[in-house]
Design a protein around this motif. Sequence first.
Motif, short mmCIF file in Angstrom:
data_model
loop_
_atom_site.label_atom_id
_atom_site.label_comp_id
_atom_site.label_asym_id
_atom_site.label_seq_id
_atom_site.Cartn_x
_atom_site.Cartn_y
_atom_site.Cartn_z
N PHE A 1 -21.11 53.94 3.87
CA PHE A 1 -22.31 54.79 3.89
C PHE A 1 -21.95 56.14 3.29
CE2 PHE A 1 -22.88 51.78 7.40
CZ PHE A 1 -24.08 51.20 7.01
N LEU A 2 -22.65 56.52 2.24
CA LEU A 2 -22.36 57.78 1.56
C LEU A 2 -22.56 58.95 2.54
CD1 LEU A 2 -21.73 59.12 -1.22
CD2 LEU A 2 -24.21 59.35 -1.51
N VAL A 3 -21.59 59.87 2.53
CA VAL A 3 -21.70 61.07 3.39
C VAL A 3 -21.88 62.27 2.46
CG1 VAL A 3 -20.53 62.54 5.07
CG2 VAL A 3 -20.28 60.05 5.21
N GLY B 1 -14.59 63.89 -9.02
CA GLY B 1 -15.32 62.62 -9.14
C GLY B 1 -15.28 61.78 -7.86
N LEU B 2 -14.78 62.35 -6.76
CA LEU B 2 -14.63 61.55 -5.54
C LEU B 2 -15.82 61.72 -4.60
CD1 LEU B 2 -10.83 62.14 -4.79
CD2 LEU B 2 -11.93 60.13 -5.82
N ALA B 3 -16.25 60.61 -4.05
CA ALA B 3 -17.33 60.65 -3.05
C ALA B 3 -16.75 60.25 -1.69
CB ALA B 3 -18.45 59.71 -3.46
N LEU B 4 -17.44 60.68 -0.64
CA LEU B 4 -16.97 60.42 0.72
C LEU B 4 -17.87 59.36 1.38
CD1 LEU B 4 -15.01 61.32 3.00
CD2 LEU B 4 -16.69 63.06 3.62
N PHE B 5 -17.23 58.37 1.99
CA PHE B 5 -17.99 57.27 2.61
C PHE B 5 -17.55 57.07 4.06
CE2 PHE B 5 -17.96 56.51 -1.92
CZ PHE B 5 -19.28 56.16 -2.18
N LEU B 6 -18.52 56.69 4.86
CA LEU B 6 -18.22 56.30 6.24
C LEU B 6 -18.12 54.77 6.24
CD1 LEU B 6 -17.93 57.47 9.15
CD2 LEU B 6 -20.29 56.75 9.50
N GLY C 1 -27.70 47.87 -5.26
CA GLY C 1 -29.04 48.23 -4.79
C GLY C 1 -28.98 49.61 -4.18
N GLU C 2 -29.41 49.72 -2.93
CA GLU C 2 -29.36 51.01 -2.23
C GLU C 2 -27.99 51.24 -1.58
OE1 GLU C 2 -31.74 53.64 -1.96
OE2 GLU C 2 -32.21 52.44 -3.74
N ALA C 3 -27.21 50.16 -1.49
CA ALA C 3 -25.95 50.25 -0.74
C ALA C 3 -24.76 50.55 -1.67
CB ALA C 3 -25.71 48.92 -0.02
N TRP C 4 -23.65 50.94 -1.04
CA TRP C 4 -22.41 51.16 -1.78
C TRP C 4 -21.37 50.13 -1.30
CZ3 TRP C 4 -21.65 54.67 -5.68
CH2 TRP C 4 -22.59 55.70 -5.82
N ARG C 5 -20.64 49.60 -2.28
CA ARG C 5 -19.55 48.66 -1.95
C ARG C 5 -18.23 49.28 -2.42
NH1 ARG C 5 -21.16 44.86 1.33
NH2 ARG C 5 -23.35 44.40 1.03
N LEU C 6 -17.22 49.20 -1.58
CA LEU C 6 -15.93 49.84 -1.89
C LEU C 6 -14.87 48.78 -2.20
CD1 LEU C 6 -15.84 52.51 0.99
CD2 LEU C 6 -16.91 52.68 -1.27
N TYR C 7 -14.08 49.08 -3.25
CA TYR C 7 -13.01 48.17 -3.68
C TYR C 7 -11.73 48.97 -3.90
CZ TYR C 7 -16.87 45.03 -4.84
OH TYR C 7 -17.99 44.24 -4.78
N GLY C 8 -10.60 48.38 -3.56
CA GLY C 8 -9.32 49.05 -3.84
C GLY C 8 -8.39 48.98 -2.64
#
Length: 574
Positions: free
Chosen positions: A284-286, A239-244, A204-211
């Motif tokens: 949370f995407l930064v 291709g890397l994004a930063l997340f809080l 949805g609007e959120a991001w989920r992180l795996y690994g």
Amino acid sequence: MKPELLPPQQALPDSRGINLYEADASFAALLALYLDPRLHGHLRPHLERMGALAGDELDALAATADRNPPVLHHRTRAGEERQWIERHPSYRRLEEVAFADYGLAAMSHRGGVLGWPEPLPPAAKYALSYVYVQAEFGLCCPLSMTDSLTRTLRKYGEPALVARYLPGLTAQDLDALLQGSMFMTEQGAGSDVGGVVARAVKDGEAWRLYGEKWFCSNADAGLAMVLARPDGAPPGTKGLALFLLPRVLPDGSANSYRIVRLKDKLGTRDMPSGEIVLEGARGFLVGDPGRGFVQMTDMINLSRLSNGMRAAGMMRRSLTEALFVARNRIAFGRRLIDLPLMRRQLLKIMLLAEAARSVMFQAALELERADAGDDEARRRVRILTPLLKFRACRDARRATGDAMEVRGGCGYIEEWSDPRLVRDAHLGSIWEGTSNVVALDVMRAIRRERALEALQPALEAMAPEGAFGDALRAAIARAAAFAAKVARDRDDAHARQAATGLYYAAAAAILASEGTRLAATGDARRLLLAALVLEHRLNTRDPLQPAAPEAPFADLLLPETPVALSQANQLVKK
Ligand SMILES: Cc1cc2nc3c(=O)[nH]c(=O)nc-3n(C[C@H](O)[C@H](O)[C@H](O)COP(=O)(O)OP(=O)(O)OC[C@H]3O[C@@H](n4cnc5c(N)ncnc54)[C@H](O)[C@@H]3O)c2cc1C
């Protein structure tokens, strides 16, 4: 007791209880060059108190915390699945002094810390931290992570995200404090961060992180900056994004990641570094998703600068200890400091420690100017940061080891500060980029950001008038030409040699500039240190000839008393 035997306290000099700020004869004068006089006056009592704490209570706490590493728990005694890391009370007290009492992680981001109405400049933060780290190194990682995460979040985060977490990140109340960490490294992605395979999946609007993340210092921090690859993003760092990643979600529930185990480390044994599994954790995407690595670089660079500061601090502690032992230990009926060969060894430690301190303060000053919008300063701090991180961290390995030897057999015994310093000093060269990787980053700064073109004229302008200044300018030009060639030719095999030359050229110039200014107030010691760096690190020497100028330098510098300009000029001319 036999009359020829000294009382035990005299036979084995014990420095516990000395004030590490006051024992450092040059520090107060040097600070006058880097801090505005009003701020300097305001901070002096805080520095004095930190010096007293670091030489006594904090040093004892650090030793206890080192012997009582953190423990990871997975379940409560009633069988509830819950993870927490138990830290020893000594570590808690170390946290209290650093985060709460001194506000070291908060002071760059808001006013009101230590009674100062505005945020404190980098030079003030590093001056205080430089004294703190002389007692405790491990906790300086969480301090730096919290400070640098806050900076990166404020720079790139959405205002609502910043507003939600800034109060916790800059809190001085330990119950309200949210500490920071950085989860970047994976088994297949250390130096080569582009190999990160942790996934970021849109929900949805959120991001989920795996690994999995393989090295996570301050593993249970309230907030972590994490690099992950959104599904469908290109390979490599682009291709890397930063997340809080919050440990606890806004609704109060635990976020979906697990600390699998803690590492059994050579140093920083009191600070938990762990392995993490992300199991659909909310991030949370930064900033811009295509610029995650570039944004993370900002956090890495600030951490690298902090690493350089820590190396400088550890070398200073080693020097203070070595001088203390040398002044108070008797061998062959003489004080160690009166033995010519020992004086030479002490001077070598001093050279490394003072070079690092001067580069650290210059970098702090350039950072402040860069943050105020000065682009030349931005390029200078861009190159001074990896120079300091690379060379000072390597020098700290040597300086701590050499100082350990000055204490003789006791230096090898864990009751003294030396073994901990040696163990901790070895980490600086590995984390936040190994020596090779950071030296290559110096070359990248030269190639891509024309950083040398901003640094070289500034260094040349620092050299004084006269023959010594001419020799120094020539050395700076040679070091810069070599580094420029290595960078241009992509001659990676010589990146470390070129970065080493440039670092010492910068150190000699900065020391000379400090020396010239301090000579006006009666102390030209730093001019002599500049001459030593030039002689021993930049000039060619015949290994089969005596290093002639050392003896008078050692006589003048080792008592750590002011040196008159006329004396300095005489030696510098030779
Ligand atoms: C105690 C500790 C805590 C840590 N905490 C964190 C943390 O909180 N967060 C985090 O993200 N990471 C953390 N790290 C990871 C650390 O940053 C990495 O270990 C480091 O960057 C090196 O990566 P690597 O271990 O994969 O080694 P590798 O990348 O496999 O390197 C192995 C060797 O190859 C060399 N090498 C690599 N590339 C080149 C090149 N181009 N040219 C020449 N030589 C090269 C390196 O210099 C090194 O000597 C921590 C590490 C330690 C030891």
